[in-house]
Design a protein around this motif. Sequence first.
Motif, PDB file in Angstrom:
ATOM      1  N   SER A 595      23.964 -15.261  72.117  1.00 25.89           N
ATOM      2  CA  SER A 595      24.505 -14.119  71.382  1.00 25.89           C
ATOM      3  C   SER A 595      25.738 -13.512  72.055  1.00 25.89           C
ATOM      4  N   ASN A 596      25.748 -13.500  73.409  1.00 25.10           N
ATOM      5  CA  ASN A 596      26.903 -12.888  74.080  1.00 25.10           C
ATOM      6  C   ASN A 596      28.154 -13.754  74.016  1.00 25.10           C
ATOM      7  N   ASP A 597      28.057 -14.985  73.505  1.00 30.69           N
ATOM      8  CA  ASP A 597      29.216 -15.854  73.279  1.00 30.69           C
ATOM      9  C   ASP A 597      29.457 -16.118  71.799  1.00 30.69           C
ATOM     10  N   CYS A 598      28.635 -15.546  70.947  1.00 30.73           N
ATOM     11  CA  CYS A 598      28.625 -15.933  69.528  1.00 30.73           C
ATOM     12  C   CYS A 598      29.467 -14.986  68.677  1.00 30.73           C
ATOM     13  N   LEU A 599      30.291 -15.564  67.806  1.00 33.86           N
ATOM     14  CA  LEU A 599      31.012 -14.823  66.775  1.00 33.86           C
ATOM     15  C   LEU A 599      30.183 -14.867  65.494  1.00 33.86           C
ATOM     16  N   ASN A 615      27.288  -4.665  69.290  1.00 31.57           N
ATOM     17  CA  ASN A 615      26.702  -4.414  70.609  1.00 31.57           C
ATOM     18  C   ASN A 615      25.881  -5.597  71.106  1.00 31.57           C
ATOM     19  N   LYS A 616      25.452  -6.475  70.181  1.00 30.53           N
ATOM     20  CA  LYS A 616      24.586  -7.602  70.545  1.00 30.53           C
ATOM     21  C   LYS A 616      25.335  -8.925  70.600  1.00 30.53           C
ATOM     22  N   PHE A 617      26.379  -9.059  69.785  1.00 30.03           N
ATOM     23  CA  PHE A 617      27.122 -10.314  69.701  1.00 30.03           C
ATOM     24  C   PHE A 617      28.527 -10.145  70.280  1.00 30.03           C
ATOM     25  N   HIS A 618      29.137 -11.288  70.647  1.00 31.58           N
ATOM     26  CA  HIS A 618      30.461 -11.244  71.268  1.00 31.58           C
ATOM     27  C   HIS A 618      31.488 -10.593  70.354  1.00 31.58           C
ATOM     28  N   SER A 619      31.524 -11.043  69.089  1.00 31.29           N
ATOM     29  CA  SER A 619      32.540 -10.564  68.148  1.00 31.29           C
ATOM     30  C   SER A 619      31.971 -10.566  66.736  1.00 31.29           C
ATOM     31  N   VAL A 620      32.533  -9.676  65.893  1.00 30.60           N
ATOM     32  CA  VAL A 620      32.104  -9.568  64.488  1.00 30.60           C
ATOM     33  C   VAL A 620      33.352  -9.542  63.613  1.00 30.60           C
ATOM     34  N   PRO A 658      41.989 -19.100  54.946  1.00 31.61           N
ATOM     35  CA  PRO A 658      40.526 -19.151  54.812  1.00 31.61           C
ATOM     36  C   PRO A 658      39.819 -19.080  56.164  1.00 31.61           C
ATOM     37  N   ILE A 659      38.576 -18.600  56.137  1.00 35.31           N
ATOM     38  CA  ILE A 659      37.774 -18.482  57.352  1.00 35.31           C
ATOM     39  C   ILE A 659      37.530 -19.844  58.003  1.00 35.31           C
ATOM     40  N   GLN A 660      37.484 -20.913  57.192  1.00 35.42           N
ATOM     41  CA  GLN A 660      37.250 -22.247  57.755  1.00 35.42           C
ATOM     42  C   GLN A 660      38.308 -22.637  58.778  1.00 35.42           C
ATOM     43  N   ASN A 661      39.465 -21.939  58.780  1.00 27.98           N
ATOM     44  CA  ASN A 661      40.500 -22.216  59.778  1.00 27.98           C
ATOM     45  C   ASN A 661      40.049 -21.902  61.204  1.00 27.98           C
ATOM     46  N   LEU A 662      38.934 -21.190  61.341  1.00 26.28           N
ATOM     47  CA  LEU A 662      38.402 -20.964  62.682  1.00 26.28           C
ATOM     48  C   LEU A 662      38.029 -22.275  63.362  1.00 26.28           C
ATOM     49  N   ASN A 663      37.825 -23.338  62.556  1.00 25.32           N
ATOM     50  CA  ASN A 663      37.552 -24.668  63.123  1.00 25.32           C
ATOM     51  C   ASN A 663      38.693 -25.152  64.001  1.00 25.32           C
ATOM     52  N   ASN A 664      39.904 -24.599  63.784  1.00 24.57           N
ATOM     53  CA  ASN A 664      41.063 -25.051  64.562  1.00 24.57           C
ATOM     54  C   ASN A 664      41.068 -24.507  65.989  1.00 24.57           C
ATOM     55  N   LEU A 665      40.183 -23.549  66.254  1.00 24.16           N
ATOM     56  CA  LEU A 665      40.097 -23.024  67.614  1.00 24.16           C
ATOM     57  C   LEU A 665      39.305 -23.987  68.482  1.00 24.16           C
ATOM     58  N   VAL A 666      39.891 -24.386  69.609  1.00 23.50           N
ATOM     59  CA  VAL A 666      39.214 -25.308  70.524  1.00 23.50           C
ATOM     60  C   VAL A 666      38.087 -24.594  71.257  1.00 23.50           C
ATOM     61  N   ASP A 667      38.379 -23.375  71.741  1.00 22.11           N
ATOM     62  CA  ASP A 667      37.391 -22.608  72.504  1.00 22.11           C
ATOM     63  C   ASP A 667      36.706 -21.626  71.574  1.00 22.11           C
ATOM     64  N   LYS A 668      35.449 -21.883  71.270  1.00 25.09           N
ATOM     65  CA  LYS A 668      34.702 -21.014  70.352  1.00 25.09           C
ATOM     66  C   LYS A 668      33.688 -20.169  71.121  1.00 25.09           C
ATOM     67  N   SER A 670      35.282 -17.699  73.847  1.00 21.20           N
ATOM     68  CA  SER A 670      36.008 -16.530  74.368  1.00 21.20           C
ATOM     69  C   SER A 670      36.509 -15.633  73.240  1.00 21.20           C
ATOM     70  N   TRP A 671      36.861 -16.197  72.082  1.00 19.27           N
ATOM     71  CA  TRP A 671      37.302 -15.440  70.909  1.00 19.27           C
ATOM     72  C   TRP A 671      38.388 -14.428  71.261  1.00 19.27           C
ATOM     73  N   ILE A 672      39.489 -14.960  71.777  1.00 20.84           N
ATOM     74  CA  ILE A 672      40.635 -14.117  72.126  1.00 20.84           C
ATOM     75  C   ILE A 672      41.245 -13.580  70.826  1.00 20.84           C
ATOM     76  N   PRO A 673      41.407 -12.252  70.700  1.00 22.60           N
ATOM     77  CA  PRO A 673      41.884 -11.673  69.428  1.00 22.60           C
ATOM     78  C   PRO A 673      43.185 -12.286  68.920  1.00 22.60           C
ATOM     79  N   SER A 674      44.152 -12.537  69.807  1.00 20.87           N
ATOM     80  CA  SER A 674      45.431 -13.102  69.364  1.00 20.87           C
ATOM     81  C   SER A 674      45.249 -14.511  68.804  1.00 20.87           C
ATOM     82  N   SER A 675      44.322 -15.290  69.391  1.00 22.16           N
ATOM     83  CA  SER A 675      44.074 -16.651  68.897  1.00 22.16           C
ATOM     84  C   SER A 675      43.379 -16.609  67.543  1.00 22.16           C
TER      85      SER A 675
END
Length: 781
Positions: A595-599, A615-620, A658-668, A670-675
Amino acid sequence: MPLELIKEVNGVPEIEPLKKLHKVDFRSLQLGCDYSKKYIQGKLSHVSSLTYGGNRTPILKIGLQEQENSSSESNTISVLFYGKLAKDCAKVFSEGDTIAVAGFIVLSSSTSRDGEHCLVLKAFEDLSSTVYVYIKSVIYFSTESMSLVPAARYVYTPLNELKAGMVVNVYGIVKFFKPPYLSKGTDYCSVVTIVDQTNVKLTCLLFSGNYESLPIIYKNGDIVRFHRLKIQVYKNETQGITSSGFASLTFEGTLGAPVIPRTSNKNFNFTTEDHKMVEALRAWASTNISPSSASVKLCDVQPMQYFDLTCQLLGKAEVDGASFLLKVWDGTRPPYPSWRVLIQDLVFHGDLSHIHRLQNLTVDILVYDNHVQVAKSLKVGSFLRIYSLHTKLQSVNSANQSTSLALEFHLHGGTSYGRGIRVLLESNSDVDQLKKVLECAGLTANQCSDGICQSECEDSVPTSSGSVSLYEIERCQQLSATILTDHQYLENTPICAILKQKAPHQYRIRAKLRSYKPRRLFQSVKLHCPKCHLLQEIPREGDLDRILQENATKTPDTKLQNTSLYDSKVWTTKDQGERKVAIHFVKNNGILPLSNDCLILIEGGTFSEIHKLANKFHSVIPVRSGQEDLELADLSAPFLIQDKVHHYGCKKCSTLRPIQNLNNLVDKTSWIPSSVAAVLGIVPLQHVFVMTFTLDDGTGVLEAYLMDSDKFFHIPASEILTNDYLQESMDVIMNMFCPPGVKIDTYPWLECFIKSYNVTSGTEQQICYQIFDTTVADDVI
């Protein structure tokens, strides 16, 4: 020190640290005896790899063979090193080395292959064990050449590979430095910023109880080698600090200069590979780094200038407890007569007859505060480099009541911009050049210059027409609560002169903060688009709840659930008309992370529900069902929520994907806001402080606009609205800048850069001012 390298020249050690200890041969070793004042010596026959025991304690095992009986297998003994001593030894030991171990205990090992018990030695720092390694030299060391050991023993880490917690060896080119100064404790401190061929900068905070053990740096462009530098992260920036056994070498950075190390340590390694490293850095710097232009000769100085001066000390005297006089020259004549300090009542050290013969080639420098102790220790005749020396023109009333101008030289208190004094070695190339100039200088130049006779000024101090003495003005001017981060070459400009000039222009000012807006500091935080420069208010909680509730009216589409990107769960609330809430858990390579690494992506959630999940998950990310894919909700709401920080996007500049573009992120993970923003087509908005400062320097008043995300206050604007501690820190800073209930005379000085620009409103045009490249001083925060 637990580990010491002893250099051998022609087979003879340069120093003999074991003279006072008793040497023990291997056969006489016994259990239960005290070996704290004894040592054994031999050749390394075997060096095992470093291992780790309980509690991750490093352990190094070696085989040590007695040199007098090297043919006898019985005269080989195992030695175990523990802790930091084991790690340090593992870096330098090589088979065949001669070593000595002092301060050890003797233990019985497990049964050997022959069925007999054998002895093993144990050494570690808590036992006050010391290991001596003898290094054979190839070339005799002198001031003209240095000892080279046969093979490199150290690994050097590029600056772009440094991570927190590492203890490393590095090479770098000096971009900025502060000469050693006495810290608030008992140690001396030096700040050094270096860069290497990776173009990554590293700022190092170096401490030592010994002034001479800190890096001997003369100017920007010098090359340094640091051993055992510890890496840490402070305020999101990587920095280096001294660790146990820290050592340094410094070299001139000039191409073609002799590769001669500067160090107070008589024992150090320098290999042919090190020599190549220095030359490679010199070559890279010559084409990638602009040469330092801070050094100025006396003949080229101008009023209101900050510069570095290379000179020779001719005389010195203590003026009072907080100021000290240095009389110096560099063989050239200043363009203005030098202001002279009254010395007849002072204890002066130096040859006054020689100084009198030089006449207008000498200048008087007053140094203040923390530099006084260094000035007292200087020897007359030594060669100096004085950093960030300040010049100022002052009116002088002569005996015939006419007013003339004299040039004052001040080394102000503090260490900003690297202020300080360094004694130069006579082998330095700058000193060689200075000596030639001094030899050629006309020592009989005793004529008067520019209408002011030096002999008349020699023993007179110019007085100010105001109620505050020149000395007091200089002292109080240094109490600045802000510092400049660039453009130090700009001179101060009075506000009255700025108000008469056209825009655009850049200025350096010293002023006090008469007032500021908004007074309620939380109102100063805005959202700024770096692309279209739009400024907007941060939505309130009530507005966010309304926006999210409007999106919650749409039922989640079951066809868009459980894809290769995420797993989905749907709940039906018991109130509010059985509202459906869908949560999509984004996977990393097909696996759900913790959960602490999960978007998570949420459809139909309210403001309070989203914050509980944050408060429970990395990002929402709030989303809604589109025709073919999940899509972002209204950009009036945050596109990403991490803990209590809301990240917003610009409606005008963003082109949503589209949200499916999140697949283009290599690191899933850290979820860096700019990325995240980049793959979803969002131009992120920055949280910034927007304030108006009314600045007063005594000559005029102007209003300057401040827009800053985190550099001016050292406080992230994105976090201050949800962090009570940061809010209190902001209040403290502003109350210090503009203290309530006291006169403006007691306010601190602010040193700022401001730039003017034109603003057109309808048919009217006005000039506005903005603060830039300025930050709150570290000792204020």
